[in-house]
Design a protein around this motif. Structure first.
Motif, PDB file in Angstrom:
ATOM      1  N   LYS A  92       0.838  -1.214   0.000  1.00 34.60           N
ATOM      2  CA  LYS A  92       0.000   0.000   0.000  1.00 34.60           C
ATOM      3  C   LYS A  92       0.868   1.258   0.000  1.00 34.60           C
ATOM      4  O   LYS A  92       0.549   2.240  -0.651  1.00 34.60           O
ATOM      5  N   MET A  93       1.979   1.232   0.759  1.00 35.21           N
ATOM      6  CA  MET A  93       2.889   2.372   0.791  1.00 35.21           C
ATOM      7  C   MET A  93       3.454   2.623  -0.607  1.00 35.21           C
ATOM      8  O   MET A  93       3.522   3.760  -1.057  1.00 35.21           O
ATOM      9  N   TYR A  94       3.832   1.548  -1.295  1.00 32.70           N
ATOM     10  CA  TYR A  94       4.393   1.706  -2.629  1.00 32.70           C
ATOM     11  C   TYR A  94       3.368   2.338  -3.571  1.00 32.70           C
ATOM     12  O   TYR A  94       3.707   3.211  -4.372  1.00 32.70           O
ATOM     13  N   GLN A  95       2.121   1.933  -3.448  1.00 31.91           N
ATOM     14  CA  GLN A  95       1.078   2.516  -4.296  1.00 31.91           C
ATOM     15  C   GLN A  95       0.888   3.993  -3.959  1.00 31.91           C
ATOM     16  O   GLN A  95       0.710   4.807  -4.855  1.00 31.91           O
ATOM     17  N   LYS A  96       0.943   4.362  -2.691  1.00 27.01           N
ATOM     18  CA  LYS A  96       0.830   5.775  -2.296  1.00 27.01           C
ATOM     19  C   LYS A  96       1.975   6.599  -2.866  1.00 27.01           C
ATOM     20  O   LYS A  96       1.830   7.791  -3.110  1.00 27.01           O
ATOM     21  N   LEU A  97       3.124   5.955  -3.074  1.00 25.64           N
ATOM     22  CA  LEU A  97       4.285   6.636  -3.657  1.00 25.64           C
ATOM     23  C   LEU A  97       4.212   6.690  -5.183  1.00 25.64           C
ATOM     24  O   LEU A  97       5.100   7.232  -5.822  1.00 25.64           O
ATOM     25  N   GLY A  98       3.162   6.117  -5.768  1.00 28.11           N
ATOM     26  CA  GLY A  98       2.977   6.195  -7.216  1.00 28.11           C
ATOM     27  C   GLY A  98       3.343   4.954  -7.995  1.00 28.11           C
ATOM     28  O   GLY A  98       3.278   4.949  -9.225  1.00 28.11           O
ATOM     29  N   PHE A  99       3.738   3.892  -7.319  1.00 27.64           N
ATOM     30  CA  PHE A  99       4.011   2.640  -8.018  1.00 27.64           C
ATOM     31  C   PHE A  99       2.683   2.017  -8.435  1.00 27.64           C
ATOM     32  O   PHE A  99       1.712   2.032  -7.672  1.00 27.64           O
ATOM     33  N   GLN A 100       2.652   1.492  -9.641  1.00 28.46           N
ATOM     34  CA  GLN A 100       1.442   0.856 -10.151  1.00 28.46           C
ATOM     35  C   GLN A 100       1.718  -0.619 -10.415  1.00 28.46           C
ATOM     36  O   GLN A 100       2.802  -0.978 -10.887  1.00 28.46           O
ATOM     37  N   ILE A 101       0.722  -1.440 -10.131  1.00 32.62           N
ATOM     38  CA  ILE A 101       0.845  -2.870 -10.389  1.00 32.62           C
ATOM     39  C   ILE A 101       0.763  -3.086 -11.900  1.00 32.62           C
ATOM     40  O   ILE A 101      -0.192  -2.656 -12.541  1.00 32.62           O
ATOM     41  N   ILE A 102       1.789  -3.723 -12.443  1.00 34.10           N
ATOM     42  CA  ILE A 102       1.787  -3.979 -13.886  1.00 34.10           C
ATOM     43  C   ILE A 102       1.704  -5.471 -14.203  1.00 34.10           C
ATOM     44  O   ILE A 102       1.438  -5.843 -15.345  1.00 34.10           O
ATOM     45  N   GLU A 103       1.950  -6.284 -13.182  1.00 36.15           N
ATOM     46  CA  GLU A 103       1.910  -7.732 -13.376  1.00 36.15           C
ATOM     47  C   GLU A 103       1.784  -8.368 -11.992  1.00 36.15           C
ATOM     48  O   GLU A 103       2.173  -7.777 -10.990  1.00 36.15           O
ATOM     49  N   GLU A 104       1.240  -9.564 -11.948  1.00 35.30           N
ATOM     50  CA  GLU A 104       1.190 -10.278 -10.672  1.00 35.30           C
ATOM     51  C   GLU A 104       1.180 -11.776 -10.907  1.00 35.30           C
ATOM     52  O   GLU A 104       0.819 -12.243 -11.975  1.00 35.30           O
ATOM     53  N   ASN A 105       1.636 -12.488  -9.886  1.00 43.26           N
ATOM     54  CA  ASN A 105       1.497 -13.934  -9.878  1.00 43.26           C
ATOM     55  C   ASN A 105       0.726 -14.292  -8.616  1.00 43.26           C
ATOM     56  O   ASN A 105       0.146 -13.403  -7.978  1.00 43.26           O
ATOM     57  N   GLU A 106       0.706 -15.532  -8.209  1.00 42.69           N
ATOM     58  CA  GLU A 106      -0.075 -15.927  -7.038  1.00 42.69           C
ATOM     59  C   GLU A 106       0.366 -15.225  -5.759  1.00 42.69           C
ATOM     60  O   GLU A 106      -0.450 -14.934  -4.895  1.00 42.69           O
ATOM     61  N   GLU A 107       1.652 -14.922  -5.647  1.00 42.40           N
ATOM     62  CA  GLU A 107       2.184 -14.392  -4.393  1.00 42.40           C
ATOM     63  C   GLU A 107       2.630 -12.939  -4.444  1.00 42.40           C
ATOM     64  O   GLU A 107       2.648 -12.275  -3.411  1.00 42.40           O
ATOM     65  N   GLU A 108       3.032 -12.441  -5.617  1.00 47.28           N
ATOM     66  CA  GLU A 108       3.674 -11.128  -5.681  1.00 47.28           C
ATOM     67  C   GLU A 108       3.060 -10.209  -6.718  1.00 47.28           C
ATOM     68  O   GLU A 108       2.478 -10.654  -7.701  1.00 47.28           O
ATOM     69  N   PHE A 109       3.260  -8.914  -6.455  1.00 37.13           N
ATOM     70  CA  PHE A 109       2.967  -7.873  -7.434  1.00 37.13           C
ATOM     71  C   PHE A 109       4.285  -7.398  -8.030  1.00 37.13           C
ATOM     72  O   PHE A 109       5.280  -7.264  -7.315  1.00 37.13           O
ATOM     73  N   LEU A 110       4.292  -7.116  -9.302  1.00 31.95           N
ATOM     74  CA  LEU A 110       5.388  -6.405  -9.962  1.00 31.95           C
ATOM     75  C   LEU A 110       4.874  -4.986 -10.141  1.00 31.95           C
ATOM     76  O   LEU A 110       3.808  -4.777 -10.724  1.00 31.95           O
ATOM     77  N   MET A 111       5.607  -4.013  -9.610  1.00 30.59           N
ATOM     78  CA  MET A 111       5.153  -2.627  -9.617  1.00 30.59           C
ATOM     79  C   MET A 111       6.173  -1.749 -10.338  1.00 30.59           C
ATOM     80  O   MET A 111       7.374  -2.000 -10.291  1.00 30.59           O
ATOM     81  N   LEU A 112       5.655  -0.698 -10.965  1.00 32.47           N
ATOM     82  CA  LEU A 112       6.490   0.232 -11.735  1.00 32.47           C
ATOM     83  C   LEU A 112       6.097   1.646 -11.411  1.00 32.47           C
ATOM     84  O   LEU A 112       4.911   1.949 -11.244  1.00 32.47           O
ATOM     85  N   LYS A 113       7.085   2.517 -11.302  1.00 36.77           N
ATOM     86  CA  LYS A 113       6.840   3.949 -11.138  1.00 36.77           C
ATOM     87  C   LYS A 113       7.592   4.695 -12.213  1.00 36.77           C
ATOM     88  O   LYS A 113       8.799   4.521 -12.372  1.00 36.77           O
ATOM     89  N   LYS A 114       6.857   5.517 -12.950  1.00 38.38           N
ATOM     90  CA  LYS A 114       7.487   6.405 -13.933  1.00 38.38           C
ATOM     91  C   LYS A 114       8.030   7.606 -13.186  1.00 38.38           C
ATOM     92  O   LYS A 114       7.390   8.131 -12.272  1.00 38.38           O
ATOM     93  N   LEU A 115       9.218   8.035 -13.552  1.00 38.38           N
ATOM     94  CA  LEU A 115       9.862   9.177 -12.909  1.00 38.38           C
ATOM     95  C   LEU A 115       9.862  10.344 -13.890  1.00 38.38           C
ATOM     96  O   LEU A 115      10.238  10.176 -15.030  1.00 38.38           O
ATOM     97  N   SER A 116       9.443  11.503 -13.431  1.00 39.45           N
ATOM     98  CA  SER A 116       9.520  12.685 -14.310  1.00 39.45           C
ATOM     99  C   SER A 116      10.944  13.175 -14.298  1.00 39.45           C
ATOM    100  O   SER A 116      11.485  13.486 -13.255  1.00 39.45           O
ATOM    101  N   VAL A 117      11.547  13.191 -15.432  1.00 39.56           N
ATOM    102  CA  VAL A 117      12.955  13.600 -15.543  1.00 39.56           C
ATOM    103  C   VAL A 117      13.016  15.063 -15.884  1.00 39.56           C
ATOM    104  O   VAL A 117      12.211  15.593 -16.582  1.00 39.56           O
TER     105      VAL A 117
END
Length: 117
Positions: A92-117
């Protein structure tokens, strides 16, 4: 676990920050481009974070993550990734920081955050 620490510091993509409370290191966040579940591509650093249990829930992990995201932007990275177990309260903290779930399996989420450069 070796993928997160083996020969850390030998690549220009290895970056680490620590949290210090009264002169004692209580946690750390580090990134590197590695072939873990959080791996997106060879340009995207993956996060790892660890805090002593008694320092969790106090905002220290969030502060470490925010500082690392700022550091990554300053170094010109376009995005960052991480993997987290679905049951981990930090997801939940990662999502509040802007990470989005892009993939998941039974146990884990793979999350990605785009950074404004």
């Amino acid at each position: 676990m070796q993928v997160y620490i083996s020969e850390f510091g030998t690549s220009k993509h290895d970056i680490a920050l620590v949290a210090d409370v009264n002169g004692e290191i209580v946690g750390a966040v580090w990134v590197r481009i590695m072939n873990d579940y959080g791996h997106i591509d060879d340009k995207t650093p993956s996060f790892a974070i660890s805090l002593y249990k008694e320092y969790r829930g106090k905002g220290i992990g969030t502060a470490l993550m925010k500082e690392m995201l700022t550091t990554l932007k300053e170094h010109g990275y376009e995005q960052a990734s991480l993997s987290v177990q679905k049951a981990n309260f930090a997801a939940k903290m990662y999502q509040k920081l802007g990470f989005q779930i892009i993939e998941e399996n039974e146990e884990e989420f793979l999350m990605l955050k785009k950074l404004s450069v």
